[in-house]
Design a protein around this motif. Structure first.
Motif, short mmCIF file in Angstrom:
data_model
loop_
_atom_site.label_atom_id
_atom_site.label_comp_id
_atom_site.label_asym_id
_atom_site.label_seq_id
_atom_site.Cartn_x
_atom_site.Cartn_y
_atom_site.Cartn_z
N UNK A 1 0.82 -1.21 0.00
CA UNK A 1 0.00 0.00 0.00
C UNK A 1 0.85 1.26 0.00
N UNK A 2 1.92 1.26 0.81
CA UNK A 2 2.82 2.41 0.84
C UNK A 2 3.56 2.56 -0.50
N UNK A 3 4.02 1.43 -1.05
CA UNK A 3 4.72 1.49 -2.34
C UNK A 3 3.81 2.02 -3.42
N UNK A 4 2.54 1.56 -3.46
CA UNK A 4 1.63 1.99 -4.52
C UNK A 4 1.32 3.48 -4.40
N UNK A 5 1.24 3.98 -3.16
CA UNK A 5 0.99 5.41 -2.97
C UNK A 5 2.18 6.23 -3.47
N UNK A 6 3.39 5.86 -3.06
CA UNK A 6 4.58 6.62 -3.46
C UNK A 6 4.77 6.55 -4.97
N UNK A 7 4.62 5.34 -5.54
CA UNK A 7 4.82 5.18 -6.98
C UNK A 7 3.75 5.92 -7.78
#
Length: 432
Positions: A314-320
């Motif tokens: 979830x954090x990766x998808x937000x940052x990306x």
């Protein structure tokens, strides 16, 4: 009754979009979805994602059967297209099978199930169809924005973005310098955002088949509400984005001849008083707010209670997603701030609806709505002042967003059920 009311409201909304699209000679969401029963679907992964959501109400045996039937139907479609030499030039060569299975279970629910089991299966079918129909409705909304809003307000956002240091220009240069591999990763993340939402939703709904009921609130309603309400703001604040207004366009629309100037991402836009400019009738006016930012924020929020790998994803998808929206020139920085506030306000409203409206929920939604409105008004009527005083308005924009984030976290933490601790045992006197 809430499910029935939501279903009726969605149906009325889809019919209205269908009628509006037909006025401009375009296929509406109902027509587009009906066509995918036969023709190659625009998004095969999304159809299989919808089928996966529908299968949360099924037993494991029924799930394997449903998946096998969907794959078998897709193989038949592939062989027929191959035999007739029909090339799939747009969309995906798979996904029809998933749609057939969803519709088949709708028939089974009506003809073979009764009572609570029928209601539960119809909810599952509705969940799968809503995900797909929401995408079709969003696509139709975007086409309508292009046809009905001949002028765009990009200059206002480009000037206001000076308060944030023009992040789209900065990140655009970074992505261009990073090479093709990071760009392909960001592009995949950006396009497959609905698949990430399905993964998080499947985790939240993992116990539905056992408990025979849905949880009070989960990601799908938030994801759908963002997609259906966001385009209404596009109609109020039509913007195409830096790569279109200040670049060469993308996705086959726009172009340098429509651009205000070919500046993105290497030259910052000039510091001149903004005014509306004309643009083509094919490029969606889908920047304000950034719905990809809003969706990624919702995915991040709903992944917080999952296992570590889901929280990381979830954090990766937000940052990306934030990197992609800026790095590809699809959005200005001020779009992203509005997108975060938009997502948190909708999430707060839906959580309040699920738990019952109270004073704290009403205050949170009212505050988020006020901040979101203030952002739009300031972007439209104060861009020059924001650009002249970036050290004042830049922190103010970030503080406004942070205040909504803090209010959401503080309020929702009070809504979480408290775990009662067992009383401590008093020492007992020893027997003589």
């Amino acid at each position: 009754m809430l499910w029935v009311a939501a279903g009726v409201a969605l149906l009325v909304f889809l019919v209205a979009l269908e009628v509006a699209a037909r006025r401009y000679g375009l296929p509406g969401p109902i027509t587009s979805q009906a066509q995918e029963v036969i023709i190659a679907p625009k998004s095969g992964p999304l159809l299989y994602g919808g089928m996966a959501l529908m299968m949360v109400v099924l037993t494991w045996r029924e799930r394997f059967i449903a998946a096998g039937v969907a794959i078998g139907i897709d193989i038949v479609f592939f062989l027929v297209r191959w035999a007739l030499d029909l090339k799939v030039t747009e969309g995906h060569p798979f996904g029809n099978g998933a749609l057939w299975v969803i519709l088949g279970y709708a028939v089974i629910a009506v003809t073979r199930r009764t009572g609570r089991e029928r209601v539960l299966l119809l909810k599952g079918v509705g969940l799968g169809l809503v995900l797909v129909a929401g995408r079709k409705a969003g696509d139709t909304w975007l086409l309508i924005t292009a046809k009905t809003r001949p002028v765009v307000l990009d200059q206002y956002l480009a000037i206001a973005d000076h308060a944030l240091g023009n992040p789209s220009w900065l990140v655009g240069r970074v992505v261009a310098a990073a090479g093709p591999v990071p760009a392909h990763v960001l592009d995949y993340v950006y396009i497959q955002l609905p698949v990430a939402a399905v993964i998080v939703a499947l985790y939240q709904l993992r116990n539905v088949a056992v408990e025979r009921r849905f949880p009070g609130h989960h990601l799908v309603p938030t994801f759908l509400a963002i997609g259906l309400l966001g385009p209404a703001i596009y109609m109020i604040f039509p913007v195409v984005g830096p790569v279109f207004a200040y670049g060469t366009g993308a996705f086959g629309t726009g172009g340098e001849h429509w651009a205000i100037a070919n500046l993105w991402p290497h030259t910052l836009p000039p510091f001149n008083p903004p005014h509306p400019v004309s643009y083509d009738d094919a490029t969606p006016r889908n920047c304000m707010p950034s719905l990809h930012t809003a969706w990624a924020t919702a995915i991040f929020i709903h992944s917080r209670k999952g296992p570590r790998i889901l929280r990381f994803a979830g954090a990766f998808w937000l940052i990306a997603t934030l990197s992609a929206t800026l790095g590809f020139g699809y959005h200005y920085g001020v779009d992203l701030i509005a997108g975060v506030v938009f997502a948190l306000t909708i999430e707060a409203a839906l959580r309040s609806l699920a738990r019952g409206w109270g004073r704290s929920g009403i205050q949170l939604v009212a505050y988020g709505t006020t901040v979101f409105t203030a952002l739009l008004v300031s972007y439209r009527y104060l861009p020059m002042e924001m650009a002249r005083h970036p050290w004042v308005f830049g922190p103010l924009l970030l503080l406004a967003m942070a205040s909504v984030i803090y209010g959401y976290m503080r309020t929702t933490s009070l809504w979480e059920p408290k775990v009662a601790q067992a009383p401590a045992l008093e020492p007992q006197p020893e027997l003589a």
